[in-house]
Design a protein around this motif. Structure first.
Motif, PDB file in Angstrom:
ATOM      1  N   LEU A  68       0.870  -1.173   0.000  1.00  0.00           N
ATOM      2  CA  LEU A  68       0.000   0.000   0.000  1.00  0.00           C
ATOM      3  C   LEU A  68       0.903   1.217   0.000  1.00  0.00           C
ATOM      4  N   GLN A  69       0.671   2.137  -0.918  1.00  0.00           N
ATOM      5  CA  GLN A  69       1.430   3.378  -0.966  1.00  0.00           C
ATOM      6  C   GLN A  69       0.595   4.438  -0.255  1.00  0.00           C
ATOM      7  N   LEU A  70       0.894   4.659   1.026  1.00  0.00           N
ATOM      8  CA  LEU A  70       0.187   5.646   1.829  1.00  0.00           C
ATOM      9  C   LEU A  70       0.940   6.964   1.722  1.00  0.00           C
ATOM     10  N   VAL A  71       0.262   8.036   1.352  1.00  0.00           N
ATOM     11  CA  VAL A  71       0.958   9.289   1.057  1.00  0.00           C
ATOM     12  C   VAL A  71       0.299  10.465   1.785  1.00  0.00           C
ATOM     13  N   TRP A  72       1.120  11.459   2.052  1.00  0.00           N
ATOM     14  CA  TRP A  72       0.633  12.764   2.493  1.00  0.00           C
ATOM     15  C   TRP A  72       1.354  13.819   1.678  1.00  0.00           C
ATOM     16  N   ARG A  73       0.590  14.760   1.142  1.00  0.00           N
ATOM     17  CA  ARG A  73       1.140  15.784   0.252  1.00  0.00           C
ATOM     18  C   ARG A  73       1.576  16.995   1.060  1.00  0.00           C
ATOM     19  N   GLU A  74       2.884  17.262   1.051  1.00  0.00           N
ATOM     20  CA  GLU A  74       3.414  18.470   1.705  1.00  0.00           C
ATOM     21  C   GLU A  74       3.292  19.668   0.775  1.00  0.00           C
ATOM     22  N   SER A  75       3.537  19.432  -0.513  1.00  0.00           N
ATOM     23  CA  SER A  75       3.413  20.484  -1.527  1.00  0.00           C
ATOM     24  C   SER A  75       3.128  19.798  -2.855  1.00  0.00           C
ATOM     25  N   ALA A  76       3.114  20.570  -3.928  1.00  0.00           N
ATOM     26  CA  ALA A  76       2.804  19.986  -5.236  1.00  0.00           C
ATOM     27  C   ALA A  76       3.844  18.972  -5.689  1.00  0.00           C
ATOM     28  N   THR A  77       5.069  19.065  -5.162  1.00  0.00           N
ATOM     29  CA  THR A  77       6.131  18.166  -5.615  1.00  0.00           C
ATOM     30  C   THR A  77       6.813  17.402  -4.487  1.00  0.00           C
ATOM     31  N   VAL A  78       6.377  17.612  -3.260  1.00  0.00           N
ATOM     32  CA  VAL A  78       7.002  16.950  -2.114  1.00  0.00           C
ATOM     33  C   VAL A  78       5.945  16.136  -1.366  1.00  0.00           C
ATOM     34  N   PHE A  79       6.255  14.855  -1.147  1.00  0.00           N
ATOM     35  CA  PHE A  79       5.322  13.949  -0.500  1.00  0.00           C
ATOM     36  C   PHE A  79       6.038  13.130   0.565  1.00  0.00           C
ATOM     37  N   HIS A  80       5.272  12.738   1.579  1.00  0.00           N
ATOM     38  CA  HIS A  80       5.744  11.789   2.582  1.00  0.00           C
ATOM     39  C   HIS A  80       4.960  10.498   2.378  1.00  0.00           C
ATOM     40  N   VAL A  81       5.653   9.364   2.401  1.00  0.00           N
ATOM     41  CA  VAL A  81       5.012   8.099   2.055  1.00  0.00           C
ATOM     42  C   VAL A  81       5.387   7.007   3.054  1.00  0.00           C
ATOM     43  N   ARG A  82       4.482   6.023   3.178  1.00  0.00           N
ATOM     44  CA  ARG A  82       4.733   4.819   3.959  1.00  0.00           C
ATOM     45  C   ARG A  82       4.164   3.630   3.191  1.00  0.00           C
ATOM     46  N   ASP A  83       4.785   2.458   3.354  1.00  0.00           N
ATOM     47  CA  ASP A  83       4.384   1.293   2.554  1.00  0.00           C
ATOM     48  C   ASP A  83       4.277   0.027   3.402  1.00  0.00           C
ATOM     49  N   PRO A  84       3.085  -0.279   3.909  1.00  0.00           N
ATOM     50  CA  PRO A  84       2.879  -1.594   4.517  1.00  0.00           C
ATOM     51  C   PRO A  84       3.141  -2.702   3.495  1.00  0.00           C
ATOM     52  N   PHE A  85       3.814  -3.777   3.944  1.00  0.00           N
ATOM     53  CA  PHE A  85       4.207  -4.861   3.045  1.00  0.00           C
ATOM     54  C   PHE A  85       3.961  -6.224   3.697  1.00  0.00           C
TER      55      PHE A  85
END
Length: 283
Positions: free
Chosen positions: A196-213
């Motif tokens: 799962l690609q879990l994301v939070w958008r900081e800006s239009a080009t910067v993201f924070h992501v986490r990946d349950p596997f």
């Protein structure tokens, strides 16, 4: 005896990024032996390379094993493997033939000597999912629909492996990750999802992501190159970028293992490029 190298990908700090095993010559290894090596090492993936001289001097057949299964493609192990090859024989252009298709990789050395690899994904695609599937995924995560970013709808994105993209409305929601491991693994297996690609958008080009596997026997992947490529395709498909864009993905900070993934979209080329450094770990 099989030599297994250990690298941290998407970082220059051995304490950061995502750890990967690399076997530079897996000639003669059985599937069972490769799976056993990956399980013993315990990293999200281990890359097994077999030289393929018929395709070129620096061409390899590459297979990727998690502790519990083989996956068609793994981004962080690709970065690690490419840097391992460069450590042995110098930077340059490589060709990896993977279970998902042909993946060119370029390795360059910076002024500080740090090796950095850029992979070019197979051609990606993005699919919609049903409301029922989204609701089930949210329930397994312990999220609610109100906690999703309405401007980044849930999709399945592919760039060598399938990932379910779910966008959190807040950084706090992304940081608080506690999920039903067995339930999510079953959900993902049924839908042929790798993470799962879990994301939070900081800006239009910067993201924070986490990946349950959980399908790979790992609670969370610290830095996920395949998902980063899929996410780049997802953003372009939604019109969240122009024909060309450069994205920065931060991953692993919530695990105490920060990594940095650079994603490049090029006009006229549907493929996605993912770049990062890698560093060998002490034996």
């Amino acid at each position: 005896m099989t030599t297994v190298l250990r690298y941290a990908a998407f970082t220059t700090d051995p304490a950061g990024g995502n750890k990967a095993g690399v076997v530079l010559d897996a000639t003669g290894l059985t599937d069972q032996r490769m799976l056993a090596i990956a399980a013993e090492l315990g990293y999200s993936e281990t890359a097994f390379l077999t030289p393929d001289p018929a395709r070129g001097e620096r061409a390899y057949r590459v297979r990727y094993f998690a502790p519990t299964l083989e996956v068609p493609f793994c981004g962080h192990a690709t970065i690690a493997a490419a840097v391992a090859v460069a450590d042995a024989s110098g930077p340059g252009e490589l060709l990896f033939e993977t279970g998902a298709g042909t993946v060119p990789v370029a390795v360059t050395a910076g002024p500080d000597g740090v090796l950095r690899a850029t992979l070019t994904s197979v051609e990606p695609h993005v699919l919609e999912i049903s409301e029922a599937d989204q609701a089930e995924a949210l329930a397994l995560l312990g999220w609610t629909a109100a906690e999703l970013d309405p401007q980044l709808p849930t999709r399945i994105a592919y760039a060598g492996a399938r990932h379910l993209v779910l966008a959190a409305r807040t950084r706090e929601r992304l940081a608080d990750l506690a999920y039903d491991f067995d339930g999510l693994a079953a959900f993902m297996t049924k839908r042929d999802l790798i993470t799962l690609q879990l994301v939070w958008r900081e800006s239009a080009t910067v993201f924070h992501v986490r990946d349950p596997f959980p399908v790979g026997g790992v609670v969370e992947d610290p830095a996920t190159g395949a998902a980063a490529a899929a996410f780049g395709a997802y953003l372009r498909e939604l019109g969240g970028t122009g024909p060309a864009a450069e994205l920065t993905l931060h991953q692993g900070a919530d695990l105490g293992s920060p990594g940095l993934l650079d994603v490049e979209l090029r006009a006229g080329d549907p493929r996605v490029r993912v770049s990062g450094a890698a560093v060998r770990l002490p034996d």
